[in-house]
Design a protein around this motif. Structure first.
Motif, PDB file in Angstrom:
ATOM      1  N   GLU A  71       0.735  -1.292   0.008  1.00  0.00           N
ATOM      2  CA  GLU A  71       0.122   0.096  -0.009  1.00  0.00           C
ATOM      3  C   GLU A  71       0.854   1.375   0.138  1.00  0.00           C
ATOM      4  OE1 GLU A  71      -3.383   2.169   2.848  1.00  0.00           O
ATOM      5  OE2 GLU A  71      -2.730   0.087   3.171  1.00  0.00           O
ATOM      6  N   THR A  72       2.060   1.186   0.748  1.00  0.00           N
ATOM      7  CA  THR A  72       2.625   2.487   1.114  1.00  0.00           C
ATOM      8  C   THR A  72       3.507   2.785  -0.278  1.00  0.00           C
ATOM      9  OG1 THR A  72       3.196   2.076   3.336  1.00  0.00           O
ATOM     10  CG2 THR A  72       4.802   3.508   2.156  1.00  0.00           C
ATOM     11  N   SER A  73       4.089   1.589  -1.034  1.00  0.00           N
ATOM     12  CA  SER A  73       4.762   1.712  -2.237  1.00  0.00           C
ATOM     13  C   SER A  73       3.914   2.112  -3.443  1.00  0.00           C
ATOM     14  CB  SER A  73       5.256   0.335  -2.686  1.00  0.00           C
ATOM     15  OG  SER A  73       5.932   0.526  -3.947  1.00  0.00           O
ATOM     16  N   TYR A  74       2.659   1.569  -3.403  1.00  0.00           N
ATOM     17  CA  TYR A  74       1.635   2.069  -4.427  1.00  0.00           C
ATOM     18  C   TYR A  74       1.174   3.559  -4.270  1.00  0.00           C
ATOM     19  CZ  TYR A  74      -2.231   1.446  -7.663  1.00  0.00           C
ATOM     20  OH  TYR A  74      -3.011   1.697  -8.750  1.00  0.00           O
ATOM     21  N   GLN A  75       0.995   3.933  -3.228  1.00  0.00           N
ATOM     22  CA  GLN A  75       0.496   5.264  -2.925  1.00  0.00           C
ATOM     23  C   GLN A  75       1.618   6.198  -3.015  1.00  0.00           C
ATOM     24  OE1 GLN A  75      -2.055   5.259   0.527  1.00  0.00           O
ATOM     25  NE2 GLN A  75      -3.638   4.162  -0.430  1.00  0.00           N
ATOM     26  N   GLY A  76       2.902   6.079  -2.732  1.00  0.00           N
ATOM     27  CA  GLY A  76       4.120   6.667  -2.658  1.00  0.00           C
ATOM     28  C   GLY A  76       5.109   6.683  -3.735  1.00  0.00           C
ATOM     29  N   SER A  77       6.254   5.949  -3.794  1.00  0.00           N
ATOM     30  CA  SER A  77       7.321   6.306  -4.710  1.00  0.00           C
ATOM     31  C   SER A  77       7.176   5.226  -5.785  1.00  0.00           C
ATOM     32  CB  SER A  77       8.476   5.623  -3.931  1.00  0.00           C
ATOM     33  OG  SER A  77       8.634   4.420  -3.586  1.00  0.00           O
ATOM     34  N   GLY A  78       6.226   4.275  -5.959  1.00  0.00           N
ATOM     35  CA  GLY A  78       6.026   3.159  -6.869  1.00  0.00           C
ATOM     36  C   GLY A  78       7.125   2.170  -7.090  1.00  0.00           C
ATOM     37  N   ASP A  79       8.133   2.293  -6.276  1.00  0.00           N
ATOM     38  CA  ASP A  79       9.528   1.473  -6.233  1.00  0.00           C
ATOM     39  C   ASP A  79       9.269   0.339  -5.747  1.00  0.00           C
ATOM     40  OD1 ASP A  79      11.825   1.014  -6.998  1.00  0.00           O
ATOM     41  OD2 ASP A  79      13.017   2.513  -5.557  1.00  0.00           O
ATOM     42  N   ASP A  80      10.197  -0.538  -5.804  1.00  0.00           N
ATOM     43  CA  ASP A  80      10.390  -1.560  -4.985  1.00  0.00           C
ATOM     44  C   ASP A  80      10.710  -1.418  -3.581  1.00  0.00           C
ATOM     45  OD1 ASP A  80      10.083  -3.086  -7.375  1.00  0.00           O
ATOM     46  OD2 ASP A  80      12.253  -3.257  -7.557  1.00  0.00           O
ATOM     47  N   THR A  81      10.177  -1.966  -2.647  1.00  0.00           N
ATOM     48  CA  THR A  81      10.248  -1.630  -1.276  1.00  0.00           C
ATOM     49  C   THR A  81      10.471  -2.792  -0.545  1.00  0.00           C
ATOM     50  OG1 THR A  81       8.869   0.158  -1.488  1.00  0.00           O
ATOM     51  CG2 THR A  81       9.219  -0.386   0.785  1.00  0.00           C
ATOM     52  N   SER A  82      11.742  -2.671   0.388  1.00  0.00           N
ATOM     53  CA  SER A  82      11.991  -4.163   1.203  1.00  0.00           C
ATOM     54  C   SER A  82      12.289  -3.433   2.656  1.00  0.00           C
ATOM     55  CB  SER A  82      13.362  -4.756   0.778  1.00  0.00           C
ATOM     56  OG  SER A  82      13.216  -5.146  -0.489  1.00  0.00           O
ATOM     57  N   VAL A  83      11.968  -3.993   3.674  1.00  0.00           N
ATOM     58  CA  VAL A  83      11.876  -3.547   5.021  1.00  0.00           C
ATOM     59  C   VAL A  83      12.173  -4.850   6.026  1.00  0.00           C
ATOM     60  CG1 VAL A  83      10.520  -2.500   6.945  1.00  0.00           C
ATOM     61  CG2 VAL A  83      10.423  -1.720   4.892  1.00  0.00           C
ATOM     62  N   SER A  84      13.101  -4.442   6.887  1.00  0.00           N
ATOM     63  CA  SER A  84      13.241  -5.575   8.290  1.00  0.00           C
ATOM     64  C   SER A  84      12.986  -4.840   9.255  1.00  0.00           C
ATOM     65  CB  SER A  84      14.846  -6.215   7.776  1.00  0.00           C
ATOM     66  OG  SER A  84      15.037  -6.886   8.923  1.00  0.00           O
ATOM     67  N   ILE A  85      12.456  -5.388  10.309  1.00  0.00           N
ATOM     68  CA  ILE A  85      12.020  -4.892  11.289  1.00  0.00           C
ATOM     69  C   ILE A  85      12.516  -5.761  12.690  1.00  0.00           C
ATOM     70  CG2 ILE A  85      10.088  -3.883  13.094  1.00  0.00           C
ATOM     71  CD1 ILE A  85       8.727  -3.428  10.469  1.00  0.00           C
ATOM     72  N   ILE A  86      13.481  -5.320  13.567  1.00  0.00           N
ATOM     73  CA  ILE A  86      14.014  -6.185  14.580  1.00  0.00           C
ATOM     74  C   ILE A  86      13.525  -5.282  15.978  1.00  0.00           C
ATOM     75  CG2 ILE A  86      16.030  -7.103  15.268  1.00  0.00           C
ATOM     76  CD1 ILE A  86      16.309  -5.690  11.897  1.00  0.00           C
TER      77      ILE A  86
END
Length: 286
Positions: A259-274
């Motif tokens: 949702e964030t990528s589609y409404q924002g940058s449109g770029d591939d997005t990768s996240v790691s949360i620790i």
């Protein structure tokens, strides 16, 4: 993907951006974490450049996260001796070997599937640069965080972000954005001597004041109109974990990123949360 050891819990995801979906281009990002043992965890994200010169950067990103973890395992014996951390090994000793591993993977890929320069729609200057340095075709950034005993070690090559969130819900960046990274210009593993470009910060987390770390490719931060808005994500996630537990993050992360990528940058997005496992939960998990 969810993993944990005795000290930390981690969930990570990668999603393809709408731009690459329309162009039928593979996700240029890669993310990978691994529990090495009860005291050691490594989380890595990479963002392939995806330019016309970097036709195999999706593989470059995949090879980068794999090489980071494989290389760390191979040097672990040099890193910890007599239960003492050898901080000298954490710098170029590690990164130079990581780069060597990455290049070996590329060499094997090129041997199996050579690049046909004539098939590339590039200028003669660009073709000459790839012929001289074929690693350009696999160009990628690399960000990683190593959790080892009471130490937290951050590595950054190129763009992307690492966020620290304290127990008082203060969000900060342990490594500031490189001012040389303008528009799409960024440091890369495909440079001649990329080990010189790594930014490395070592933190001793004796008092356990740090609660959460977020690693992300720039597709995530670029989806926000300001750094303040991006930082708020860190504090919002921390509040959600306190109120509803870590499972809500693990279960919804992929959908949130899409949702964030589609409404924002449109770029591939990768996240790691620790996030740190509190002592009460440690007892339950053990």
């Amino acid at each position: 993907m969810f993993i944990k050891n005795k000290q930390w819990m981690n969930t990570y995801e990668t999603v393809i951006g709408k731009t690459h979906m329309k162009l039928e281009i593979p996700n240029q990002d890669a993310v990978l974490s691994e529990i090495i043992d009860d005291n050691i965890m490594l989380s890595v994200v990479a963002d392939g450049h995806g330019s016309s010169k970097c036709t195999r950067s999706h593989l470059g990103a995949k090879f980068a996260v794999e090489s980071a973890i494989e290389t760390f395992k191979s040097i672990k014996g040099d890193l910890i001796k007599d239960d003492t951390l050898n901080t000298k090994v954490l710098g170029r000793y590690y990164t130079k070997r990581l780069i060597k591993n990455w290049r070996q993977k590329i060499d094997a890929d090129l041997e199996h599937s050579p690049i046909v320069l004539e098939d590339l729609n590039l200028s003669s200057k660009e073709l000459k640069s790839i012929k001289k340095n074929p690693y350009i075709s696999y160009g990628t950034t690399l960000i990683m965080v190593l959790f080892i005993k009471e130490f937290i070690v951050c590595y950054q090559l190129g763009d992307g972000d690492i966020l620290f969130v304290s127990k008082s819900n203060k969000v900060s960046k342990p490594i500031k954005r490189d001012k040389r990274h303008i528009a799409n210009d960024t440091s890369s593993l495909c440079l001649n001597k990329p080990e010189k470009e790594f930014k490395i910060k070592v933190f001793r987390d004796i008092n356990k004041l740090l609660q959460m770390i977020i690693l992300s490719t720039d597709g995530y931060s670029n989806s926000f109109s300001s750094e303040e808005g991006f930082f708020k994500v860190g504090s919002d996630i921390y509040d959600m974990i306190k109120d509803d537990g870590f499972n809500i993050i693990d279960e919804n992360l992929k959908e949130w990123l899409e949702e964030t990528s589609y409404q924002g940058s449109g770029d591939d997005t990768s996240v790691s949360i620790i996030t740190r496992i509190e002592e009460e939960l440690q007892e339950v998990l053990s």
